[in-house]
Design an enzyme around this catalytic site. Sequence first.
Site, PDB file in Angstrom:
ATOM      1  N   ASP A 167      50.490 -26.148  63.327  1.00 21.58           N
ATOM      2  CA  ASP A 167      49.915 -26.273  61.942  1.00 21.58           C
ATOM      3  C   ASP A 167      48.384 -26.678  62.332  1.00 21.58           C
ATOM      4  OD1 ASP A 167      49.753 -26.782  59.344  1.00 21.58           O
ATOM      5  OD2 ASP A 167      50.166 -28.891  59.208  1.00 21.58           O
ATOM      6  N   HIS A 168      47.578 -26.074  61.239  1.00 25.69           N
ATOM      7  CA  HIS A 168      46.153 -26.135  61.019  1.00 25.69           C
ATOM      8  C   HIS A 168      45.340 -26.054  62.376  1.00 25.69           C
ATOM      9  CE1 HIS A 168      45.416 -27.260  56.860  1.00 25.69           C
ATOM     10  NE2 HIS A 168      46.576 -27.726  56.807  1.00 25.69           N
ATOM     11  N   GLU A 272      50.316 -17.980  58.965  1.00 27.42           N
ATOM     12  CA  GLU A 272      49.975 -18.595  57.681  1.00 27.42           C
ATOM     13  C   GLU A 272      48.389 -18.642  57.473  1.00 27.42           C
ATOM     14  OE1 GLU A 272      51.976 -21.367  55.051  1.00 27.42           O
ATOM     15  OE2 GLU A 272      50.451 -22.697  55.487  1.00 27.42           O
ATOM     16  N   LYS A 314      46.466 -37.384  50.514  1.00 26.03           N
ATOM     17  CA  LYS A 314      47.707 -37.439  51.422  1.00 26.03           C
ATOM     18  C   LYS A 314      48.566 -38.651  50.880  1.00 26.03           C
ATOM     19  CE  LYS A 314      45.986 -34.651  54.439  1.00 26.03           C
ATOM     20  NZ  LYS A 314      46.831 -33.274  54.899  1.00 26.03           N
ATOM     21  N   HIS A 347      49.923 -27.253  50.474  1.00 36.46           N
ATOM     22  CA  HIS A 347      49.665 -28.192  51.810  1.00 36.46           C
ATOM     23  C   HIS A 347      49.231 -29.506  50.957  1.00 36.46           C
ATOM     24  CE1 HIS A 347      48.262 -25.131  55.147  1.00 36.46           C
ATOM     25  NE2 HIS A 347      49.519 -24.683  54.533  1.00 36.46           N
TER      26      HIS A 347
END
Length: 492
Positions: A167-168, A272, A314, A347
């Site tokens: 991810d990321h 992605e 978050k 996200h």
Amino acid sequence: MKDQTDRLLREFEKLTNRRYQSYVESIRQIDGSHIFISKDAEQKYLTIIGKPGLCEKFEGKKIGKIENLDVMVCPTSHKNCMTLKTLFNLSPKRCNRKTSFGFGDRLGIATAAHAAVAKKYDIFPIFAQQSVRELSRTQRTFADALDSAVFGVFESGYDGVFGADADHVKEIEDLLKAAHEGYSMYTLDPSDHVRDIAKMSSKETEKIYETHPKRRELESRYVGKKYSFKDAKLIMDEEEFVKIFVTYIDVIEHVVKCYDALKGVRRDFDLEVSIDEISTPTTPLAHVFIVEELRRRGVDFQTLALRFVGQWQKGIDYIGDLSNLENELSLHAQIANALSGYRLSLHSGSDKFSVYPIFARYTEGNLHVKTAGTSYLEAIKTIALRAPSLYRRIHKYALTRFETDRASYHVTTDLTKVPDVEKISDTDLVKLFEMPDARQLIHITYGSVLTAKESGRYIFRDEIYKVLFENEKDHYEFLKNHMNKHLNLLNA
């Protein structure tokens, strides 16, 4: 078959004087052998009651025999994980559902609970989902994250397909590390290549645009182009194109380089593209440009994470005008439907409970959602319930680290709204996790808490794992309830 399994487990208990507790859901059979997860008072093991030929495939300790079968207790090591993946086809796969959900697991001990939840829904679960930032802050690796996910899947008895998301990722070097471990999904984060033209002068913008070698070619392709969708007709005029070009052209170039590097080492994977961690919301025309230009360059991507309006902080719910977001989501969903071949991704998806029904409705379930830190919060919530003194120490330390750790997050946390932990009773500590500012305090400081050392020893890490191991039932229940809330609202 069940009678044989029950008999072997009884014999295993006798052989080991009931030292080990077996996870019955994990039991899998192969060629007359049984493999399952068990635990003693300190840790978990991969346990085998099997034929010698099978046992030789694993590293571990032979502790006896049952009915002419060897009994082995093995560590949950990388080598044993690789063998498990081969024997039971537990390697991560590409997404085969319209709805996918990234669970995320910073501690590496949540997947069994995640998998128990995933069994109930028509989703494609992503169990191993870690960003390079998270791996760095928790001192883990892509291999650690995937191994823990596979053992969690095995423990739960989950028998469906699942994915693993690197991810990321910002650097090609990190992509290749994840590819080497066999990840099935790669989320590219080209946010460092986005230009914020709101902070640039008109001269700076014009200079970049006029001197770029690809400007004329793309100008001829896009300026004046018209797009019709159900609720809107858009036209790419020159002024809008200049803004989009200058903002995103380096993003396109970076994604192409990353994709080509991946194609050099992996034949089949989900990709992605994530442009959510920037300050400027993605306009409908920017959405169109990014999709069309990536496709023109040969990039085969399956999900696209846009920067939507409002605040996506978050570990807490969405902050912003929901009606405004609904209008925007509606148009972006129409664009994705018209251009087709990819799904929208959400996200900072943890705890965005007010948004899920809207997102699911307009995408008609063709969506991906990522969560990660919210499972860490459920772990620390368990600490607050079962080890209040440890929680108080974590909380106080987090307060000393927050201003430093918040630098890489877009948050509006107000620590003055976090109650004095010494004035809260032990039984009320869990109520802190209902308060947005307190949640973010714990969420954002995870790396500092997990890696804090004194005299060469971890201050919190080992105690955290010990408490969660001893109170696994509570920990798993918190996780299951919280993830069920997410997926129910997504109508999954």
